[in-house]
Design an enzyme around this catalytic site. Structure first.
Site, PDB file in Angstrom:
ATOM      1  N   GLY A 161      -2.248   3.711   3.120  1.00  0.00           N
ATOM      2  CA  GLY A 161      -3.288   3.386   2.155  1.00  0.00           C
ATOM      3  C   GLY A 161      -4.009   2.074   2.404  1.00  0.00           C
ATOM      4  O   GLY A 161      -4.862   1.686   1.602  1.00  0.00           O
ATOM      5  N   SER A 167       0.836  -1.193   0.000  1.00  0.00           N
ATOM      6  CA  SER A 167       0.000   0.000   0.000  1.00  0.00           C
ATOM      7  C   SER A 167       0.870   1.242   0.000  1.00  0.00           C
ATOM      8  O   SER A 167       2.008   1.225   0.476  1.00  0.00           O
ATOM      9  CB  SER A 167      -0.911   0.018   1.227  1.00  0.00           C
ATOM     10  OG  SER A 167      -0.160   0.266   2.409  1.00  0.00           O
ATOM     11  N   ASP A 168       0.341   2.324  -0.572  1.00  0.00           N
ATOM     12  CA  ASP A 168       0.972   3.610  -0.332  1.00  0.00           C
ATOM     13  C   ASP A 168       0.896   3.867   1.168  1.00  0.00           C
ATOM     14  O   ASP A 168       0.086   3.270   1.882  1.00  0.00           O
ATOM     15  CB  ASP A 168       0.263   4.713  -1.126  1.00  0.00           C
ATOM     16  CG  ASP A 168       1.152   5.924  -1.374  1.00  0.00           C
ATOM     17  OD1 ASP A 168       2.164   6.093  -0.647  1.00  0.00           O
ATOM     18  OD2 ASP A 168       0.848   6.711  -2.286  1.00  0.00           O
ATOM     19  N   TRP A 169       1.721   4.761   1.663  1.00  0.00           N
ATOM     20  CA  TRP A 169       1.868   4.952   3.106  1.00  0.00           C
ATOM     21  C   TRP A 169       0.548   5.405   3.721  1.00  0.00           C
ATOM     22  O   TRP A 169       0.072   6.501   3.480  1.00  0.00           O
ATOM     23  CB  TRP A 169       2.973   5.958   3.367  1.00  0.00           C
ATOM     24  CG  TRP A 169       4.340   5.356   3.562  1.00  0.00           C
ATOM     25  CD1 TRP A 169       5.246   5.718   4.519  1.00  0.00           C
ATOM     26  CD2 TRP A 169       4.978   4.314   2.811  1.00  0.00           C
ATOM     27  NE1 TRP A 169       6.402   4.952   4.394  1.00  0.00           N
ATOM     28  CE2 TRP A 169       6.258   4.087   3.358  1.00  0.00           C
ATOM     29  CE3 TRP A 169       4.593   3.529   1.725  1.00  0.00           C
ATOM     30  CZ2 TRP A 169       7.150   3.132   2.877  1.00  0.00           C
ATOM     31  CZ3 TRP A 169       5.479   2.571   1.232  1.00  0.00           C
ATOM     32  CH2 TRP A 169       6.725   2.384   1.804  1.00  0.00           C
TER      33      TRP A 169
END
Length: 715
Positions: free
Chosen positions: A257, A253-255
């Protein structure tokens, strides 16, 4: 462990030896902000002060994963007094149309990552420029899926050639910053798009890049796509990425996310970054309760471990470390910058400047006396000695506009040793005009700062820069404008100046490269990787969805991160569909300021003899240098699909850089990308060619394709 075994076999052997807790440990990480609060990595000895960290297993000889933001060079260097080479922006790199340069770009990043003790890059941005005012446009590789895919795929290939894992992001359709995250870190805006359009645009760029670079990781994005969080979308993560694209690595995941445990794991998310809120004890309990099958957890671990073996980070650990070579990095950055800059206008042959004949030059604006502009946000490389315009201890602030020590004024003086050269900051228009009036040549530097977490409200240059250019040009007919921008800008003064150079964010060697080009020591070979509109009104969305002065109230259009509440909203990408960039302009019969693929040179070229293979696999074309000096042309090949496709625009399907001596001709064979010649079948769920006659065109830009040939798909 037997190194003769395949990465798949070795990964499976390790999984068989992992305890449940060790399996869980491998699928979540920690971010640098959390780690820094506890001293040296909160007691974690092998944390390397990067963007993130995933523990390894000393018992099994599996090293920790140390991740670093590294879109244009390695970020966060000031924390440990580390130097990293600032390369030209990724959009600049894409404008070189040079896959070999892209691979060298990635290899340099990979080498410096190794030397600093990192074993994974989290660069690889490939979001198409649906929204050219996006604050991260400089991190991405333009508007066309083939050019973007070839650029980023080769960057990844270069990174991983150094036994460092690479990634690609932000999957998918995270094409603006405004509203990218919702209140409290929930998923952001909802990208609405038809599946065929997605497959033939944004997803196609990912598909091409993954096929070239085989990245270890894919980072899913903050936004939603067709109503579903991108990081828990079975369609995006499992159906498209892992099945259709046959991606073998893992999805992180994006940070911040990750938004669920069971739904995200079953959808295809393999790693939560950062933290363990969802993929720590909650995932362990879900596995024990049978809500997430053990086979799914094993697949998550397998994808991480297989990627580590395949990239060589286990067999070739990042120790011992080495000192980064700033001189080699600077030379590489300068060479790439020379290829990336684009000559947009050269009336009266004002360029190249005659070093021995020019008597006086006014250099105006954009801190050209001390440095070059860089892009901000998580991609921000820390400048040596600090921000050259306002040096101070520590890292630059998130909102700070950062300049690197590469001064155009210095290198212009080195070339024109007999000329009187003076600088004016450009903040006082009257003083700038006075200097320009008494100078033979006026070079005006203008800029467009951009960063993560913001979008620009318009394509116009910020501040009074348009007025500055117009005023200088009114007094000096020999005015050249140098653009230091993160993306396209409008130019109300375009017909008033003799020369325009797009330098992008040119990196630590940018001033040297620019001076070499201005004085003709090198020739311009860059071609635009993105369309320059005349006005914002020509865009599919004249205003950025969700961005209003009432909401944000800043000139730069600063948009919210997770801490600012906003109303959820849709971004209707079906307005353009697959017609991103030049395709939109053609389908709407709009004339841009400068078209995709455009760029001038100090010489001239002619195209002839276009032929296409009967199966459409390749095109042959002859390119001749008709000028008086050596140069490099980009041969661009486009296709117009049969009527059955329902399309009213051309597609880029192949390209090649052709270096030619004065008067020389070369016949080149250019492979045509099959995916770019295909459409997405909504019935078969595959990319396939349609029946009918394909028209192949070749030339020097999307708006100049004089040669035509055809081939037929009968069935």
């Amino acid at each position: 462990m037997d190194t003769a075994q395949s990465p798949d076999q070795r990964a499976k052997l390790v999984i068989d030896q992992l305890t449940l807790d060790e399996k869980i440990q491998l699928v979540h990480g920690v971010g640098w902000d959390v780690l820094m609060k506890g001293g040296h990595g909160a007691g974690i000895a092998d944390y390397n002060f990067g963007a993130g960290y995933v523990p390894g297993s000393k018992r099994l000889g599996i090293p920790a994963i140390n991740l670093a933001d590294s879109a244009v060079g390695i970020a966060l260097g000031a924390i440990q007094s580390r130097y990293s080479t600032l390369l030209p922006s990724v959009l600049g790199l894409a404008s070189s149309w040079d896959p070999e340069a892209a691979e060298r770009y990635g290899a340099l990043i990979g080498l410096e990552l190794r030397e600093q003790g990192f074993n994974m890059s989290i660069g690889g941005g490939i979001n198409l420029a649906r929204e050219p005012r996006d604050g991260r446009t400089f991190e991405f590789s333009g508007e066309d899926p083939l050019l973007a895919g070839a650029t980023v795929g080769n960057v990844i290939k270069g990174v991983q050639s150094q036994n460092v894992m690479g990634d690609i992001k932000h999957y998918a359709l995270n094409d603006q910053e405004t509203g990218r995250m919702g209140p409290g870190g929930t998923a952001g805006f909802n990208a609405v798009i038809d599946r065929r359009a997605a497959h033939e645009s944004d997803l196609l760029a990912f598909q091409i890049a993954i096929g070239i670079g085989h990245p270890s990781g894919v980072m899913c994005s903050y936004n939603r796509v067709n109503g579903v969080d991108a990081c828990e979308s079975p369609w995006l993560l499992t159906q498209v990425l892992k099945k259709e694209f046959r991606f073998k690595g893992w999805v992180m995941s994006d940070w911040g996310g990750t938004h669920s445990t069971v739904a995200a794991a079953l959808a295809g998310l393999d790693m939560e970054m950062p933290g363990d809120k969802y993929f720590g004890s909650a995932l362990k309990h879900a596995v024990q309760a049978g809500k997430v099958p053990m086979s799914r957890l094993d697949d998550m671990d397998y994808r991480v471990l297989r990627s580590m073996f395949a990239a060589g980070v286990i067999d070739h650990p990042v120790v011992p470390r080495a000192v980064v070579n700033p001189f080699a990095g600077r030379r590489s950055a300068e060479r790439i910058a020379e290829k990336s800059m684009v000559l947009l206008r050269n009336e009266g042959g004002v360029l190249p400047l005659n070093a021995s004949g020019v008597r006086s030059i006014a250099v105006i604006g954009s801190h050209a006396d001390v440095g070059v502009l860089s892009g901000g946000g998580s991609a921000q490389v820390d400048p040596p000695g600090g921000n050259v315009t306002t040096p101070k201890p520590g890292r630059p602030g998130w909102n700070e506009v950062v300049y690197f020590p590469s001064a155009a004024l210095e290198y212009i003086r080195q070339h024109a040793t007999h000329a009187h050269i003076a600088f004016n900051a450009g903040t006082d228009v009257v003083a700038a005009v006075a200097l320009a009036r008494k100078s033979q040549i006026a070079i005006v530097f203008v800029n467009q700062p951009m960063r993560e977490g913001m979008d620009r409200p318009s394509l116009g240059l910020p501040g009074n820069q348009d007025a500055l250019v117009s005023a200088v040009a009114a007094e000096n007919p020999h005015t050249v404008v140098v653009l230091e921008t993160g993306g396209p800008v409008t130019m109300p003064w375009v017909d008033k100046v003799q020369g325009i150079v797009e330098a992008w964010y040119p990196g630590i060697g940018g001033a040297q490269a620019l001076a070499n080009l201005l004085f003709g020591n090198a020739d311009f070979s860059g071609r635009l990787a993105i369309t320059f509109p005349r006005t914002d009104s020509q865009l599919p969305h004249p205003q950025i969805a969700g961005l209003t002065p009432a909401m944000y109230g800043t000139e730069t259009g600063a948009s919210p991160l997770s801490h600012k509440p906003f109303k959820e909203f849709d971004v209707d990408y079906n307005v353009a569909g697959a017609r991103v960039g030049y395709k939109w302009f053609e389908s709407k019969n709009l004339t841009p300021l400068f078209p995709f693929g455009y760029g001038l040179s100090y010489t001239s070229y002619a195209f002839s003899g276009l032929k296409v293979a009967a199966d459409g696999s390749a095109a042959r074309v002859t390119v001749k240098n008709t000028g008086l000096r050596a140069g490099t042309e980009v041969a661009e090949v486009y296709a117009r699909l049969p009527k059955a496709s329902g399309e009213d625009y051309q597609r880029l399907v192949g390209f090649d850089r052709v270096a030619l001596a004065a008067g020389e001709s070369k016949t080149v064979t250019i492979p045509l990308n099959d995916l770019c010649l295909s459409i997405w079948s909504t019935q078969k769920h595959v990319m396939e060619r349609v029946r009918g006659t394909y028209t192949i065109m070749a030339g020097s830009s999307s708006s100049s394709t004089p040669l035509k040939a055809t081939f037929v798909v009968a069935r």
